[in-house]
Design a protein around this motif. Structure first.
Motif, mmCIF file in Angstrom:
data_model
loop_
_atom_site.group_PDB
_atom_site.id
_atom_site.type_symbol
_atom_site.label_atom_id
_atom_site.label_comp_id
_atom_site.label_asym_id
_atom_site.label_seq_id
_atom_site.Cartn_x
_atom_site.Cartn_y
_atom_site.Cartn_z
ATOM 1 N N SER A 1 -27.435 -42.831 1.907
ATOM 2 C CA SER A 1 -28.172 -41.948 2.820
ATOM 3 C C SER A 1 -28.692 -40.506 2.262
ATOM 4 O O SER A 1 -29.752 -40.042 2.438
ATOM 5 C CB SER A 1 -27.012 -41.281 3.589
ATOM 6 O OG SER A 1 -26.514 -42.392 4.495
ATOM 7 N N GLU A 2 -27.934 -40.134 1.069
ATOM 8 C CA GLU A 2 -28.650 -39.118 0.497
ATOM 9 C C GLU A 2 -29.746 -39.374 -0.434
ATOM 10 O O GLU A 2 -30.856 -38.510 -0.492
ATOM 11 C CB GLU A 2 -27.589 -38.516 -0.579
ATOM 12 C CG GLU A 2 -27.918 -37.273 -1.462
ATOM 13 C CD GLU A 2 -28.881 -37.529 -2.372
ATOM 14 O OE1 GLU A 2 -29.730 -36.502 -2.785
ATOM 15 O OE2 GLU A 2 -28.801 -38.493 -3.235
ATOM 16 N N ALA B 1 -32.547 -39.591 2.059
ATOM 17 C CA ALA B 1 -32.484 -38.304 2.850
ATOM 18 C C ALA B 1 -32.529 -38.560 4.468
ATOM 19 O O ALA B 1 -33.219 -38.224 5.148
ATOM 20 C CB ALA B 1 -33.996 -37.789 2.629
ATOM 21 N N LYS C 1 -24.712 -33.474 -4.628
ATOM 22 C CA LYS C 1 -25.788 -33.819 -3.572
ATOM 23 C C LYS C 1 -25.216 -34.713 -2.606
ATOM 24 O O LYS C 1 -25.771 -34.410 -1.569
ATOM 25 C CB LYS C 1 -27.052 -34.129 -4.599
ATOM 26 C CG LYS C 1 -27.681 -33.278 -5.251
ATOM 27 C CD LYS C 1 -29.071 -33.973 -5.747
ATOM 28 C CE LYS C 1 -29.089 -35.336 -6.564
ATOM 29 N NZ LYS C 1 -30.279 -35.861 -7.027
ATOM 30 N N VAL C 2 -24.717 -35.695 -3.042
ATOM 31 C CA VAL C 2 -24.062 -36.696 -2.226
ATOM 32 C C VAL C 2 -23.234 -35.974 -1.121
ATOM 33 O O VAL C 2 -23.104 -36.223 0.202
ATOM 34 C CB VAL C 2 -23.659 -37.726 -2.703
ATOM 35 C CG1 VAL C 2 -22.861 -38.997 -1.878
ATOM 36 C CG2 VAL C 2 -24.544 -38.547 -3.661
ATOM 37 N N ARG D 1 -22.875 -32.759 -0.115
ATOM 38 C CA ARG D 1 -23.536 -31.694 0.606
ATOM 39 C C ARG D 1 -24.277 -32.463 1.600
ATOM 40 O O ARG D 1 -24.341 -31.944 2.769
ATOM 41 C CB ARG D 1 -24.387 -30.849 -0.125
ATOM 42 C CG ARG D 1 -23.459 -29.726 -0.846
ATOM 43 C CD ARG D 1 -24.311 -28.606 -1.328
ATOM 44 N NE ARG D 1 -23.349 -27.665 -2.058
ATOM 45 C CZ ARG D 1 -23.781 -26.401 -2.238
ATOM 46 N NH1 ARG D 1 -24.880 -26.030 -2.184
ATOM 47 N NH2 ARG D 1 -22.523 -25.517 -2.638
ATOM 48 N N HIS D 2 -25.118 -33.579 1.208
ATOM 49 C CA HIS D 2 -25.828 -34.347 2.093
ATOM 50 C C HIS D 2 -24.739 -35.099 3.420
ATOM 51 O O HIS D 2 -25.251 -35.065 4.511
ATOM 52 C CB HIS D 2 -26.728 -35.356 1.563
ATOM 53 C CG HIS D 2 -27.624 -35.987 2.615
ATOM 54 N ND1 HIS D 2 -28.646 -35.545 2.889
ATOM 55 C CD2 HIS D 2 -27.565 -37.279 3.229
ATOM 56 C CE1 HIS D 2 -29.368 -36.160 4.039
ATOM 57 N NE2 HIS D 2 -28.623 -37.292 3.914
ATOM 58 N N THR D 3 -23.741 -35.374 3.033
ATOM 59 C CA THR D 3 -22.669 -35.931 3.775
ATOM 60 C C THR D 3 -22.393 -35.184 4.885
ATOM 61 O O THR D 3 -22.435 -35.363 6.267
ATOM 62 C CB THR D 3 -21.410 -36.211 3.175
ATOM 63 O OG1 THR D 3 -21.792 -37.384 2.141
ATOM 64 C CG2 THR D 3 -20.434 -37.043 4.157
#
Length: 269
Positions: free
Chosen positions: A104-105, A108, A155-156, A158-160
């Protein structure tokens, strides 16, 4: 393709001829240099992105994307939940695993179970992959790097938060946050557990007993920071009452002290 002026069309053609990039990639590069063909070309040949290679993957990725669209007529540039489930199955990705969050990250995703054409095609083309087997290998490789790559886990993680929020909400419901923490802060991701402290277990126990609110972005982000710090210093020597930790984490520190002061075993075996 967007409407371009005659001079922009000429610039695209010239840049494409020089670099062998496709028209979309050429336009994207030229916009970064205010349509100055020489400046954009100089940047390309001095080590910029390999648009020619990227361009060879995009047609394959667009074709792959089209196979999984739920509603080609209504949402031609989106794969929604049903299509995403099928895509994950084709890639061998367990939707309840951290691999789903890594994917997902990587592409995007704007929300849980939604994949956009732009995110899918551009992101994977820039990584130089277009075959399903290579996409799966890339996701697996990134998942294996999570425990040792602070920038990647950040990154992963925070994107979650972005995909975990319900539509129209600024915070994540506590029950959802709890489940995502279970996935992100345990093996094979970053295992929040040290020699004498089952940090994740205690964090979830603390939340169940003493915290009933939703999780805002600051608490979400700072939980990862706190977890990383505790893995470096189990004694929590880095923490102080004057530091700018969220109040919930301050309360958790006291909870941990109570656990330790209460004589409970630290043996996590």
């Amino acid at each position: 393709m967007p409407a371009y002026t005659a001079s922009q069309k000429a610039a695209i053609q010239q840049y494409s001829a020089l670099t062998q990039a496709d028209k979309t990639s050429s336009a994207k590069a030229l916009r970064q240099y205010d349509w100055d063909v020489q400046a954009a070309a100089n940047a390309y040949f001095s080590g910029g992105a390999n648009h020619a290679t990227t361009g060879t993957h995009k047609p394959k990725l667009n074709k792959l994307f089209d196979q999984y669209r739920d509603s080609p007529q209504d949402t031609p540039d989106e794969i929604n939940m049903e299509g995403t489930m099928k895509l994950m199955e084709a890639l061998g990705i367990d939707i309840e695993s951290v691999d789903m969050l890594v994917f997902s990250e990587l592409v995007a995703c704007p929300s849980l179970g939604t994949v956009t054409r732009e995110g899918f095609v551009d992101s994977l083309a820039s990584e130089g992959v277009s075959d399903p087997s290579k996409i799966a290998t890339l996701v697996s490789s990134r998942r294996q790097s999570l425990p040792s790559d602070p920038a990647l886990i950040k990154k992963v993680y925070r994107h979650t938060f972005i995909i975990a929020r319900a539509a129209g909400q600024k915070a994540v419901a506590l029950d959802a946050a709890t489940e995502y923490w279970r996935v992100l802060l345990s093996s094979p991701s970053l295992a929040w557990r040290s020699k004498d402290t089952p940090w994740l277990d205690w964090w979830l126990e603390f939340l169940t007993e003493r915290y009933k609110k939703s999780v805002n972005k600051d608490l979400w982000d700072q939980t990862l920071v706190f977890a990383q710090r505790t893995l470096e210093d189990e004694s929590m020597g880095f923490w102080s009452e004057d530091a700018a930790w969220p109040g919930v984490i301050d309360e958790f520190v006291e909870f941990v002290k109570e656990k330790r002061g209460g004589g409970e075993s630290m043996d996590t075996s």
